[in-house]
Design a protein around this motif. Structure first.
Motif, PDB file in Angstrom:
ATOM      1  N   SER A 264     -44.336 -80.087  64.518  1.00 51.65           N
ATOM      2  CA  SER A 264     -44.430 -79.258  66.053  1.00 51.65           C
ATOM      3  C   SER A 264     -45.702 -79.251  66.672  1.00 51.65           C
ATOM      4  O   SER A 264     -46.140 -79.547  67.815  1.00 51.65           O
ATOM      5  N   GLU A 265     -46.596 -78.491  65.860  1.00 53.78           N
ATOM      6  CA  GLU A 265     -48.019 -78.330  66.389  1.00 53.78           C
ATOM      7  C   GLU A 265     -48.923 -79.559  66.717  1.00 53.78           C
ATOM      8  O   GLU A 265     -49.608 -79.496  67.699  1.00 53.78           O
ATOM      9  N   ASN A 266     -48.723 -80.782  65.814  1.00 46.14           N
ATOM     10  CA  ASN A 266     -49.439 -81.753  66.039  1.00 46.14           C
ATOM     11  C   ASN A 266     -48.878 -82.712  67.231  1.00 46.14           C
ATOM     12  O   ASN A 266     -49.716 -83.346  67.672  1.00 46.14           O
ATOM     13  N   ILE A 267     -47.473 -82.779  67.014  1.00 46.70           N
ATOM     14  CA  ILE A 267     -47.223 -83.932  68.118  1.00 46.70           C
ATOM     15  C   ILE A 267     -47.496 -83.481  69.512  1.00 46.70           C
ATOM     16  O   ILE A 267     -47.602 -84.170  70.252  1.00 46.70           O
ATOM     17  N   LYS A 268     -47.312 -82.197  69.761  1.00 50.46           N
ATOM     18  CA  LYS A 268     -47.809 -81.679  71.273  1.00 50.46           C
ATOM     19  C   LYS A 268     -49.089 -82.191  71.671  1.00 50.46           C
ATOM     20  O   LYS A 268     -49.482 -82.369  72.824  1.00 50.46           O
ATOM     21  N   VAL A 269     -49.900 -82.260  70.730  1.00 42.57           N
ATOM     22  CA  VAL A 269     -51.400 -82.669  71.047  1.00 42.57           C
ATOM     23  C   VAL A 269     -51.486 -84.357  70.822  1.00 42.57           C
ATOM     24  O   VAL A 269     -52.204 -84.982  72.026  1.00 42.57           O
ATOM     25  N   LEU A 270     -50.804 -84.862  70.122  1.00 43.40           N
ATOM     26  CA  LEU A 270     -50.938 -86.329  69.710  1.00 43.40           C
ATOM     27  C   LEU A 270     -50.101 -87.089  71.096  1.00 43.40           C
ATOM     28  O   LEU A 270     -51.090 -88.035  71.457  1.00 43.40           O
ATOM     29  N   VAL A 271     -49.107 -86.515  71.327  1.00 47.13           N
ATOM     30  CA  VAL A 271     -48.326 -87.482  72.271  1.00 47.13           C
ATOM     31  C   VAL A 271     -49.120 -87.709  73.752  1.00 47.13           C
ATOM     32  O   VAL A 271     -49.449 -88.831  74.255  1.00 47.13           O
ATOM     33  N   PRO A 272     -49.688 -86.647  74.521  1.00 45.09           N
ATOM     34  CA  PRO A 272     -50.317 -86.733  75.534  1.00 45.09           C
ATOM     35  C   PRO A 272     -51.639 -87.592  75.508  1.00 45.09           C
ATOM     36  O   PRO A 272     -52.119 -88.432  76.341  1.00 45.09           O
ATOM     37  N   ARG A 273     -52.291 -87.236  74.463  1.00 50.09           N
ATOM     38  CA  ARG A 273     -53.319 -88.141  74.041  1.00 50.09           C
ATOM     39  C   ARG A 273     -53.110 -89.583  74.006  1.00 50.09           C
ATOM     40  O   ARG A 273     -53.883 -90.350  74.654  1.00 50.09           O
ATOM     41  N   ILE A 274     -52.298 -90.052  73.534  1.00 54.27           N
ATOM     42  CA  ILE A 274     -51.767 -91.467  73.265  1.00 54.27           C
ATOM     43  C   ILE A 274     -51.458 -92.247  74.603  1.00 54.27           C
ATOM     44  O   ILE A 274     -52.061 -93.113  75.275  1.00 54.27           O
ATOM     45  N   PHE A 275     -50.812 -91.372  75.694  1.00 50.08           N
ATOM     46  CA  PHE A 275     -50.271 -91.861  76.897  1.00 50.08           C
ATOM     47  C   PHE A 275     -51.588 -91.591  77.863  1.00 50.08           C
ATOM     48  O   PHE A 275     -51.754 -92.580  78.955  1.00 50.08           O
ATOM     49  N   LYS A 276     -52.724 -91.031  77.803  1.00 50.13           N
ATOM     50  CA  LYS A 276     -53.722 -90.997  78.310  1.00 50.13           C
ATOM     51  C   LYS A 276     -54.596 -92.058  78.012  1.00 50.13           C
ATOM     52  O   LYS A 276     -55.185 -92.589  79.054  1.00 50.13           O
ATOM     53  N   TYR A 277     -54.803 -92.521  76.824  1.00 53.81           N
ATOM     54  CA  TYR A 277     -55.655 -93.465  76.532  1.00 53.81           C
ATOM     55  C   TYR A 277     -55.275 -94.762  76.099  1.00 53.81           C
ATOM     56  O   TYR A 277     -56.047 -95.923  76.103  1.00 53.81           O
ATOM     57  N   ILE A 278     -54.019 -94.893  75.800  1.00 53.84           N
ATOM     58  CA  ILE A 278     -53.556 -96.483  75.395  1.00 53.84           C
ATOM     59  C   ILE A 278     -52.628 -96.939  76.579  1.00 53.84           C
ATOM     60  O   ILE A 278     -51.716 -96.461  76.794  1.00 53.84           O
ATOM     61  N   PRO A 279     -52.978 -98.067  76.956  1.00 54.44           N
ATOM     62  CA  PRO A 279     -52.340 -98.729  78.274  1.00 54.44           C
ATOM     63  C   PRO A 279     -50.840 -99.369  77.707  1.00 54.44           C
ATOM     64  O   PRO A 279     -50.750 -99.851  76.602  1.00 54.44           O
ATOM     65  N   ASN A 280     -50.111 -99.437  78.665  1.00 49.25           N
ATOM     66  CA  ASN A 280     -48.724-100.283  78.465  1.00 49.25           C
ATOM     67  C   ASN A 280     -48.068 -99.668  77.299  1.00 49.25           C
ATOM     68  O   ASN A 280     -47.547-100.829  76.580  1.00 49.25           O
ATOM     69  N   THR A 281     -48.072 -98.657  76.812  1.00 50.75           N
ATOM     70  CA  THR A 281     -47.445 -97.916  75.621  1.00 50.75           C
ATOM     71  C   THR A 281     -46.225 -97.240  75.856  1.00 50.75           C
ATOM     72  O   THR A 281     -46.154 -96.374  76.802  1.00 50.75           O
ATOM     73  N   SER A 282     -45.243 -97.329  75.099  1.00 55.23           N
ATOM     74  CA  SER A 282     -44.266 -96.279  74.886  1.00 55.23           C
ATOM     75  C   SER A 282     -44.375 -95.735  73.408  1.00 55.23           C
ATOM     76  O   SER A 282     -44.986 -96.377  72.565  1.00 55.23           O
ATOM     77  N   VAL A 283     -43.939 -94.616  73.079  1.00 55.72           N
ATOM     78  CA  VAL A 283     -44.006 -94.258  71.927  1.00 55.72           C
ATOM     79  C   VAL A 283     -42.492 -93.700  71.463  1.00 55.72           C
ATOM     80  O   VAL A 283     -41.794 -93.015  72.262  1.00 55.72           O
ATOM     81  N   LEU A 284     -42.214 -94.038  70.208  1.00 50.18           N
ATOM     82  CA  LEU A 284     -40.973 -93.390  69.456  1.00 50.18           C
ATOM     83  C   LEU A 284     -41.258 -92.554  68.543  1.00 50.18           C
ATOM     84  O   LEU A 284     -41.889 -92.800  67.560  1.00 50.18           O
ATOM     85  N   VAL A 285     -40.534 -91.213  68.410  1.00 50.11           N
ATOM     86  CA  VAL A 285     -40.780 -90.349  67.484  1.00 50.11           C
ATOM     87  C   VAL A 285     -39.432 -90.443  66.661  1.00 50.11           C
ATOM     88  O   VAL A 285     -38.245 -90.299  67.296  1.00 50.11           O
ATOM     89  N   VAL A 286     -39.579 -90.595  65.326  1.00 49.23           N
ATOM     90  CA  VAL A 286     -38.373 -90.818  64.458  1.00 49.23           C
ATOM     91  C   VAL A 286     -38.545 -89.302  63.683  1.00 49.23           C
ATOM     92  O   VAL A 286     -39.244 -89.429  62.867  1.00 49.23           O
ATOM     93  N   ASP A 287     -37.523 -88.297  64.134  1.00 47.35           N
ATOM     94  CA  ASP A 287     -37.605 -87.118  63.458  1.00 47.35           C
ATOM     95  C   ASP A 287     -36.366 -86.890  62.431  1.00 47.35           C
ATOM     96  O   ASP A 287     -35.404 -87.015  62.842  1.00 47.35           O
ATOM     97  N   ASP A 288     -36.698 -86.494  61.321  1.00 51.47           N
ATOM     98  CA  ASP A 288     -35.698 -86.112  60.351  1.00 51.47           C
ATOM     99  C   ASP A 288     -35.273 -84.821  60.070  1.00 51.47           C
ATOM    100  O   ASP A 288     -35.436 -84.159  59.124  1.00 51.47           O
ATOM    101  N   GLY A 289     -34.681 -84.106  61.286  1.00 49.99           N
ATOM    102  CA  GLY A 289     -34.169 -82.945  61.394  1.00 49.99           C
ATOM    103  C   GLY A 289     -35.194 -81.895  61.049  1.00 49.99           C
ATOM    104  O   GLY A 289     -34.834 -81.069  60.519  1.00 49.99           O
ATOM    105  N   SER A 290     -36.330 -82.104  61.630  1.00 46.34           N
ATOM    106  CA  SER A 290     -37.470 -80.866  61.394  1.00 46.34           C
ATOM    107  C   SER A 290     -36.953 -79.439  61.327  1.00 46.34           C
ATOM    108  O   SER A 290     -36.775 -79.311  62.689  1.00 46.34           O
TER     109      SER A 290
END
Ligand SMILES: Nc1nc2c(ncn2[C@@H]2O[C@H](COP(=O)(O)OP(=O)(O)OP(=O)(O)O)[C@@H](O)[C@H]2O)c(=O)[nH]1
Ligand SMILES: [Mg+2]
Length: 240
Positions: A13-39
């Motif tokens: 939970s702590e890491n994903i909130k930092v990583l996702v905005p960073r990906i959308f900021k710097y990587i063009p034409n991208t979607s993100v899929l998180v596969v969570d196993d009932g954390s």
């Protein structure tokens, strides 16, 4: 290029909130899929909150922790069904840097015939930061063992930072890929080799996670050792 970054999560939970905005900021034409196993730490709730700001963010929730390999098999199928052309593997724990992903994407753009780009710690220019010495030794030894037994010519075959072309993934029968831990990455590298695609390694700087705990275990190391040994024996005595 329609790309999908697949991020398997278990208690990130702590890491994903930092990583996702960073990906959308710097990587063009991208979607993100998180596969969570009932954390139990609420990773899925954090992702649902992020979805309000990022329409290209998808969440798939599986009931229980079912392993990294099965999370990626699920994510690959999900992405192929939706016609993504590049499917990217990335850890949630901030060990993989978005700026290295940009370099990997650039390399793929220069050489579009490459089916697999591996973000590699063990080629010239690659390195690790704050990784305990014993983890480095384990990774180097595992990769040496793989090189000797499987002869794939890849320096970091356990790396979990990768870009696959959809063309390559469609050639790999994903249901026959059985391993779950590090050996999932090795097994996929073997499958890519069998599919006769071009594989390139791009140097990355891998940082030890700062939040959350590693899911690495003795069972994961044993699985890799046993499978690599079996594949190596097959190579020398059966298939050659
Ligand atoms: N969905 C899902 N994700 C997992 C599972 N096991 C690990 N992950 C995720 O896979 C990524 C890599 O796991 P890590 O715990 O960082 O393991 P590692 O990177 O191999 O080992 P370290 O070097 O110790 O970090 C992280 O994003 C984890 O949250 C699992 O069973 N299911
Ligand atoms: Mg990690």
């Amino acid at each position: 290029m329609k790309r999908l970054v697949i991020i398997p999560t278990f208690n990130e939970s702590e890491n994903i909130k930092v990583l996702v905005p960073r990906i959308f900021k710097y990587i063009p034409n991208t979607s993100v899929l998180v596969v969570d196993d009932g954390s139990p730490d609420g990773t899925a709730e954090v992702v649902k909150n992020l979805q309000k700001n990022f329409p290209g963010l998808y969440l798939e929730q599986r009931g229980k922790k079912s392993g990294l390999g099965s999370a990626y098999r699920f994510g690959f199928k999900w992405g192929l069904e939706r016609d993504f052309e590049e499917l990217i593997e990335m850890d949630a724990d901030l060990s993989h840097r978005v700026r290295d992903l940009s370099k990997m994407i650039e390399r793929k753009e220069i050489e579009p015939n490459v089916g697999l780009v591996i973000g590699s710690r063990w080629v010239k220019g690659g390195s690790t930061v704050n990784w305990p010495k014993r983890r480095e030794i384990l990774s180097r030894a595992a990769n040496l063992y793989v090189r000797l037994l499987l002869g794939m010519g890849v320096s970091d075959s356990t790396a979990g930072f990768r870009i696959y072309s959809s063309e390559l993934l469609r050639k790999i029968p994903l249901d026959t890929i059985k391993s779950e831990g590090y050996s999932f990455q090795i097994e996929m590298t073997r499958a890519a080799k069998s599919a006769k695609t071009k594989i390139v390694e791009v140097p990355i700087i891998f940082r030890e996670r700062e939040s959350g705990v590693s899911k690495m275990s003795g069972a994961i190391v044993r699985e890799a050792m046993i499978l690599v040994t079996i594949w190596g024996l097959k190579r020398f005595f059966v298939l050659k």
